[in-house]
Design a protein around this motif. Structure first.
Motif, PDB file in Angstrom:
ATOM      1  N   PRO A   4      69.941  58.848  78.547  1.00 56.85           N
ATOM      2  CA  PRO A   4      70.419  59.748  77.496  1.00 56.85           C
ATOM      3  C   PRO A   4      71.561  59.107  76.698  1.00 56.85           C
ATOM      4  N   ASN A   5      71.591  59.379  75.415  1.00 59.46           N
ATOM      5  CA  ASN A   5      72.640  58.909  74.504  1.00 59.46           C
ATOM      6  C   ASN A   5      72.667  57.397  74.339  1.00 59.46           C
ATOM      7  N   ARG A   6      71.618  56.734  74.709  1.00 57.84           N
ATOM      8  CA  ARG A   6      71.554  55.283  74.536  1.00 57.84           C
ATOM      9  C   ARG A   6      71.028  54.977  73.146  1.00 57.84           C
ATOM     10  N   LYS A   7      71.684  54.087  72.471  1.00 58.31           N
ATOM     11  CA  LYS A   7      71.286  53.723  71.112  1.00 58.31           C
ATOM     12  C   LYS A   7      70.581  52.387  71.131  1.00 58.31           C
ATOM     13  N   ARG A   8      69.493  52.296  70.392  1.00 59.71           N
ATOM     14  CA  ARG A   8      68.761  51.034  70.263  1.00 59.71           C
ATOM     15  C   ARG A   8      68.886  50.571  68.815  1.00 59.71           C
ATOM     16  N   TYR A   9      69.245  49.308  68.646  1.00 60.82           N
ATOM     17  CA  TYR A   9      69.363  48.715  67.325  1.00 60.82           C
ATOM     18  C   TYR A   9      68.092  47.940  67.009  1.00 60.82           C
ATOM     19  N   VAL A  10      67.656  48.045  65.778  1.00 61.77           N
ATOM     20  CA  VAL A  10      66.526  47.258  65.289  1.00 61.77           C
ATOM     21  C   VAL A  10      67.132  46.176  64.398  1.00 61.77           C
ATOM     22  N   MET A  11      66.993  44.923  64.818  1.00 58.86           N
ATOM     23  CA  MET A  11      67.702  43.822  64.160  1.00 58.86           C
ATOM     24  C   MET A  11      67.458  43.790  62.658  1.00 58.86           C
ATOM     25  N   GLN A  12      66.238  43.957  62.212  1.00 60.09           N
ATOM     26  CA  GLN A  12      65.946  43.907  60.779  1.00 60.09           C
ATOM     27  C   GLN A  12      66.682  45.013  60.018  1.00 60.09           C
ATOM     28  N   GLN A  13      66.780  46.189  60.619  1.00 60.51           N
ATOM     29  CA  GLN A  13      67.507  47.290  59.969  1.00 60.51           C
ATOM     30  C   GLN A  13      69.004  47.009  59.918  1.00 60.51           C
ATOM     31  N   VAL A  14      69.524  46.460  60.991  1.00 62.34           N
ATOM     32  CA  VAL A  14      70.955  46.125  61.029  1.00 62.34           C
ATOM     33  C   VAL A  14      71.268  45.083  59.961  1.00 62.34           C
ATOM     34  N   ARG A  15      70.449  44.035  59.919  1.00 67.02           N
ATOM     35  CA  ARG A  15      70.660  42.976  58.922  1.00 67.02           C
ATOM     36  C   ARG A  15      70.595  43.552  57.512  1.00 67.02           C
ATOM     37  N   GLN A  16      69.609  44.402  57.250  1.00 63.09           N
ATOM     38  CA  GLN A  16      69.461  44.986  55.917  1.00 63.09           C
ATOM     39  C   GLN A  16      70.671  45.834  55.542  1.00 63.09           C
ATOM     40  N   GLN A  17      71.195  46.584  56.495  1.00 60.88           N
ATOM     41  CA  GLN A  17      72.390  47.389  56.228  1.00 60.88           C
ATOM     42  C   GLN A  17      73.564  46.496  55.819  1.00 60.88           C
ATOM     43  N   GLU A  19      73.353  43.356  54.614  1.00 61.60           N
ATOM     44  CA  GLU A  19      73.054  42.733  53.326  1.00 61.60           C
ATOM     45  C   GLU A  19      73.371  43.696  52.192  1.00 61.60           C
ATOM     46  N   ASP A  20      72.972  44.951  52.358  1.00 59.11           N
ATOM     47  CA  ASP A  20      73.261  45.965  51.340  1.00 59.11           C
ATOM     48  C   ASP A  20      74.764  46.163  51.164  1.00 59.11           C
ATOM     49  N   ALA A  21      75.501  46.160  52.271  1.00 67.11           N
ATOM     50  CA  ALA A  21      76.950  46.393  52.227  1.00 67.11           C
ATOM     51  C   ALA A  21      77.694  45.277  51.511  1.00 67.11           C
ATOM     52  N   VAL A  22      77.242  44.029  51.681  1.00 71.92           N
ATOM     53  CA  VAL A  22      77.980  42.904  51.096  1.00 71.92           C
ATOM     54  C   VAL A  22      77.329  42.332  49.838  1.00 71.92           C
ATOM     55  N   GLY A  23      76.207  42.895  49.417  1.00 74.19           N
ATOM     56  CA  GLY A  23      75.607  42.456  48.164  1.00 74.19           C
ATOM     57  C   GLY A  23      74.533  41.396  48.292  1.00 74.19           C
ATOM     58  N   THR A  38      75.235  29.285  43.591  1.00 75.68           N
ATOM     59  CA  THR A  38      75.196  30.166  44.759  1.00 75.68           C
ATOM     60  C   THR A  38      75.459  29.373  46.035  1.00 75.68           C
ATOM     61  N   PHE A  39      75.874  30.091  47.056  1.00 73.33           N
ATOM     62  CA  PHE A  39      75.984  29.536  48.387  1.00 73.33           C
ATOM     63  C   PHE A  39      75.748  30.671  49.379  1.00 73.33           C
ATOM     64  N   PRO A  40      75.411  30.348  50.621  1.00 73.86           N
ATOM     65  CA  PRO A  40      75.096  31.392  51.597  1.00 73.86           C
ATOM     66  C   PRO A  40      76.290  32.298  51.872  1.00 73.86           C
ATOM     67  N   HIS A  41      76.009  33.581  52.038  1.00 81.45           N
ATOM     68  CA  HIS A  41      77.064  34.482  52.485  1.00 81.45           C
ATOM     69  C   HIS A  41      77.389  34.112  53.927  1.00 81.45           C
ATOM     70  N   PRO A  42      78.655  34.050  54.299  1.00 79.67           N
ATOM     71  CA  PRO A  42      79.014  33.635  55.662  1.00 79.67           C
ATOM     72  C   PRO A  42      78.335  34.457  56.765  1.00 79.67           C
ATOM     73  N   LEU A  43      78.049  35.717  56.512  1.00 80.27           N
ATOM     74  CA  LEU A  43      77.373  36.531  57.525  1.00 80.27           C
ATOM     75  C   LEU A  43      75.938  36.081  57.787  1.00 80.27           C
ATOM     76  N   MET A  96      84.107  41.017  52.390  1.00 83.16           N
ATOM     77  CA  MET A  96      83.152  41.261  53.458  1.00 83.16           C
ATOM     78  C   MET A  96      83.746  42.216  54.494  1.00 83.16           C
ATOM     79  N   GLN A  97      84.974  41.968  54.910  1.00 79.78           N
ATOM     80  CA  GLN A  97      85.611  42.826  55.899  1.00 79.78           C
ATOM     81  C   GLN A  97      85.763  44.250  55.380  1.00 79.78           C
ATOM     82  N   SER A  98      86.133  44.377  54.120  1.00 84.27           N
ATOM     83  CA  SER A  98      86.286  45.692  53.512  1.00 84.27           C
ATOM     84  C   SER A  98      84.955  46.429  53.435  1.00 84.27           C
TER      85      SER A  98
END
Length: 106
Positions: A4-17, A19-23, A38-43, A96-98
């Motif tokens: 109960p109350n265990r959370k499962r993360y889906v890596m693709q969804q986490v990454r997309q969130q 990516e959306d947050a940092v542009g 351009t250059f890669p975002h550090p994340l 990124m931190q913000s």
């Protein structure tokens, strides 16, 4: 049996969130002459890129590691100085931190 109350993360969804947050997975930089590089975002950067950036000791080495040779040449040809990459990289990290702190959770 699930716990109960265990959370499962889906890596693709986490990454997309994030990516959306940092542009997105790349940083765009408009040069003084209007050209965009351009250059890669550090994340989202590959391990090799991150290692080169971390191991760079001088402003010039850091700029080469972040931009790569071709984009570095464009950066300098547009009238920029190596130290500006350090300032830019610091701004990217602060942004990124913000943005990550504001990231919505699903």
């Amino acid at each position: 049996m699930s716990k109960p109350n265990r959370k499962r993360y889906v890596m693709q969804q986490v990454r997309q969130q994030f990516e959306d947050a940092v542009g997105g997975p790349e940083i765009e930089l408009e040069l003084l002459n209007g050209e965009v590089i351009t250059f890669p975002h550090p994340l989202f950067a590959e391990d090799e890129w991150s290692t080169r950036v971390d191991e760079a000791e001088t402003n010039r080495d850091k700029a080469h590691a972040i931009l790569g040779d071709e984009q570095y040449d464009k950066f300098v040809a547009a009238g920029h100085q190596d130290a500006e990459i350090g300032i830019l990289f610091l701004a990217v990290q602060q942004d990124m931190q913000s943005q990550v702190k504001k990231r919505p959770t699903r």
